[in-house]
Scaffold this motif. Structure first.
Motif, PDB file in Angstrom:
ATOM      1  N   CYS A 100      39.518  35.443  39.045  1.00  0.00           N
ATOM      2  CA  CYS A 100      40.158  36.697  39.465  1.00  0.00           C
ATOM      3  C   CYS A 100      39.206  37.881  39.328  1.00  0.00           C
ATOM      4  O   CYS A 100      39.099  38.725  40.227  1.00  0.00           O
ATOM      5  CB  CYS A 100      41.419  36.944  38.641  1.00  0.00           C
ATOM      6  SG  CYS A 100      42.757  35.776  38.954  1.00  0.00           S
ATOM      7  N   ALA A 101      38.510  37.936  38.196  1.00  0.00           N
ATOM      8  CA  ALA A 101      37.601  39.056  37.947  1.00  0.00           C
ATOM      9  C   ALA A 101      36.471  39.090  38.968  1.00  0.00           C
ATOM     10  O   ALA A 101      36.096  40.162  39.464  1.00  0.00           O
ATOM     11  CB  ALA A 101      37.031  38.960  36.531  1.00  0.00           C
ATOM     12  N   SER A 102      35.940  37.935  39.303  1.00  0.00           N
ATOM     13  CA  SER A 102      34.843  37.893  40.270  1.00  0.00           C
ATOM     14  C   SER A 102      35.309  38.362  41.643  1.00  0.00           C
ATOM     15  O   SER A 102      34.581  39.070  42.348  1.00  0.00           O
ATOM     16  CB  SER A 102      34.269  36.477  40.362  1.00  0.00           C
ATOM     17  OG  SER A 102      35.244  35.568  40.854  1.00  0.00           O
ATOM     18  N   GLY A 103      36.529  37.990  42.029  1.00  0.00           N
ATOM     19  CA  GLY A 103      37.066  38.443  43.306  1.00  0.00           C
ATOM     20  C   GLY A 103      37.241  39.948  43.348  1.00  0.00           C
ATOM     21  O   GLY A 103      36.920  40.603  44.354  1.00  0.00           O
ATOM     22  N   MET A 104      37.721  40.516  42.257  1.00  0.00           N
ATOM     23  CA  MET A 104      37.908  41.966  42.185  1.00  0.00           C
ATOM     24  C   MET A 104      36.571  42.697  42.220  1.00  0.00           C
ATOM     25  O   MET A 104      36.394  43.683  42.950  1.00  0.00           O
ATOM     26  CB  MET A 104      38.678  42.317  40.910  1.00  0.00           C
ATOM     27  CG  MET A 104      40.100  41.785  40.884  1.00  0.00           C
ATOM     28  SD  MET A 104      40.874  41.925  39.250  1.00  0.00           S
ATOM     29  CE  MET A 104      40.929  43.700  39.051  1.00  0.00           C
ATOM     30  N   VAL A 105      35.627  42.198  41.440  1.00  0.00           N
ATOM     31  CA  VAL A 105      34.307  42.837  41.369  1.00  0.00           C
ATOM     32  C   VAL A 105      33.584  42.740  42.711  1.00  0.00           C
ATOM     33  O   VAL A 105      32.976  43.712  43.180  1.00  0.00           O
ATOM     34  CB  VAL A 105      33.469  42.184  40.247  1.00  0.00           C
ATOM     35  CG1 VAL A 105      32.015  42.620  40.332  1.00  0.00           C
ATOM     36  CG2 VAL A 105      34.044  42.533  38.885  1.00  0.00           C
ATOM     37  N   ALA A 106      33.660  41.565  43.336  1.00  0.00           N
ATOM     38  CA  ALA A 106      33.001  41.388  44.632  1.00  0.00           C
ATOM     39  C   ALA A 106      33.629  42.289  45.692  1.00  0.00           C
ATOM     40  O   ALA A 106      32.925  42.871  46.525  1.00  0.00           O
ATOM     41  CB  ALA A 106      33.075  39.926  45.060  1.00  0.00           C
ATOM     42  N   SER A 107      34.949  42.421  45.671  1.00  0.00           N
ATOM     43  CA  SER A 107      35.630  43.297  46.630  1.00  0.00           C
ATOM     44  C   SER A 107      35.154  44.735  46.483  1.00  0.00           C
ATOM     45  O   SER A 107      34.872  45.427  47.477  1.00  0.00           O
ATOM     46  CB  SER A 107      37.147  43.234  46.426  1.00  0.00           C
ATOM     47  OG  SER A 107      37.636  41.939  46.658  1.00  0.00           O
ATOM     48  N   SER A 149      32.861  46.890  49.271  1.00  0.00           N
ATOM     49  CA  SER A 149      33.367  48.152  49.812  1.00  0.00           C
ATOM     50  C   SER A 149      32.288  49.231  49.831  1.00  0.00           C
ATOM     51  O   SER A 149      32.412  50.229  50.542  1.00  0.00           O
ATOM     52  CB  SER A 149      34.569  48.639  48.989  1.00  0.00           C
ATOM     53  OG  SER A 149      34.155  49.120  47.716  1.00  0.00           O
ATOM     54  N   ARG A 150      31.227  49.029  49.070  1.00  0.00           N
ATOM     55  CA  ARG A 150      30.148  50.017  48.992  1.00  0.00           C
ATOM     56  C   ARG A 150      28.875  49.557  49.701  1.00  0.00           C
ATOM     57  O   ARG A 150      27.836  50.202  49.602  1.00  0.00           O
ATOM     58  CB  ARG A 150      29.833  50.307  47.522  1.00  0.00           C
ATOM     59  CG  ARG A 150      31.030  50.760  46.710  1.00  0.00           C
ATOM     60  CD  ARG A 150      30.636  51.088  45.289  1.00  0.00           C
ATOM     61  NE  ARG A 150      29.749  52.237  45.234  1.00  0.00           N
ATOM     62  CZ  ARG A 150      29.018  52.556  44.164  1.00  0.00           C
ATOM     63  NH1 ARG A 150      29.066  51.806  43.087  1.00  0.00           N
ATOM     64  NH2 ARG A 150      28.237  53.620  44.179  1.00  0.00           N
ATOM     65  N   LYS A 151      28.968  48.460  50.439  1.00  0.00           N
ATOM     66  CA  LYS A 151      27.771  47.858  51.022  1.00  0.00           C
ATOM     67  C   LYS A 151      27.046  48.799  51.974  1.00  0.00           C
ATOM     68  O   LYS A 151      25.814  48.894  51.957  1.00  0.00           O
ATOM     69  CB  LYS A 151      28.136  46.565  51.744  1.00  0.00           C
ATOM     70  CG  LYS A 151      26.919  45.787  52.250  1.00  0.00           C
ATOM     71  CD  LYS A 151      27.315  44.432  52.803  1.00  0.00           C
ATOM     72  CE  LYS A 151      26.094  43.653  53.259  1.00  0.00           C
ATOM     73  NZ  LYS A 151      26.456  42.299  53.765  1.00  0.00           N
TER      74      LYS A 151
END
Length: 237
Positions: free
Chosen positions: A103-110, A114-116
């Motif tokens: 879950c944490a990795s999905g949130m962090v990656a999202s 978003s800032r790419k």
């Protein structure tokens, strides 16, 4: 008819998304080898679709379709969520950590994706790239759960850190000679034996990849800080 050939990169990207869903289904069914191979195919597609799209000038022929959006969705699902679910379901992490890290990795990656655009325009990334797919190296090496757990926690911290990273193939696809493309080239060189043999492939393959990634995660920010590496990115390359 020829015009629709320019949709091939988008079709590849969507195929990657479908393979990501197959990865998740196989992981929940306990077919971990199948899930790993589906996931590896997602990685291969990710290394090819963007480059192909630029070569074919897809945006010029189909400006109404956002390849960047498709790619970002597939990256999130295929290179973060699907493999992390596989790692969790296969027992790669310490007890009690699997679901939390997924879950944490999905949130962090999202958050990172978003800032790419900001990162690409500035020429560097603030925080490490969300390369949670690299946890596969611990899966293939069959190391004790404490190591992939610690690595994933460390990676989450780096992704959220204020450290600046140069734009290399850890961040986005590069196929130019030199340090920027090192993980892309290693991926292609080792792909066939890894895909065929998975955990039975020579361990040196995985240790080489892991060393290259750790160097990029820990050394490259300092090279950028001391201006040994310049914060330059050509999005058309």
């Amino acid at each position: 008819m020829k015009k629709y050939l320019y949709l091939l990169p988008h079709a590849l990207t969507l195929t990657g998304l479908a393979l990501a869903m197959l990865t998740i289904m196989a992981a929940f069914e306990g077919r971990f080898d199948a899930a790993a191979r589906f996931s590896l195919l997602v990685l291969l597609i990710d290394r090819l679709d963007g480059t192909l799209a630029r070569r074919l000038a897809v945006r010029k022929h189909f400006p109404s379709i956002s390849g960047e959006s498709l790619d970002m969705i597939t990256d999130l699902v295929g290179l973060t969520l699907a493999p992390m679910i596989l790692f969790w379901r296969s027992g790669l992490f310490l007890d009690g950590f699997g679901a939390v890290l997924a879950c944490a990795s999905g949130m962090v990656a999202s958050y990172k994706y978003s800032r790419k655009e900001t990162f690409l325009s500035s020429g560097y990334s603030v925080g490490a790239p969300p390369i949670f797919f690299s946890v596969f190296l611990f899966y293939f090496l069959k190391l004790p759960p404490v190591y992939p757990t610690a690595y994933t926690v460390f990676l989450i911290i780096l992704v959220l850190s204020p450290m600046k990273y140069p734009i290399t193939s850890l961040v986005t696809t590069h196929w130019k000679p030199g340090y920027k493309s090192v993980t892309n080239y290693l991926t292609i060189i080792f792909f066939v034996p890894v895909f065929i043999y998975l955990q039975s492939a020579p361990a040196v393959i995985y240790w080489t990849m892991l060393l290259a990634i750790i160097v990029q995660l820990t050394v490259y920010p300092f090279l950028l800080s001391f201006k040994i590496i310049k914060p330059v990115f050509d999005r058309n390359s």
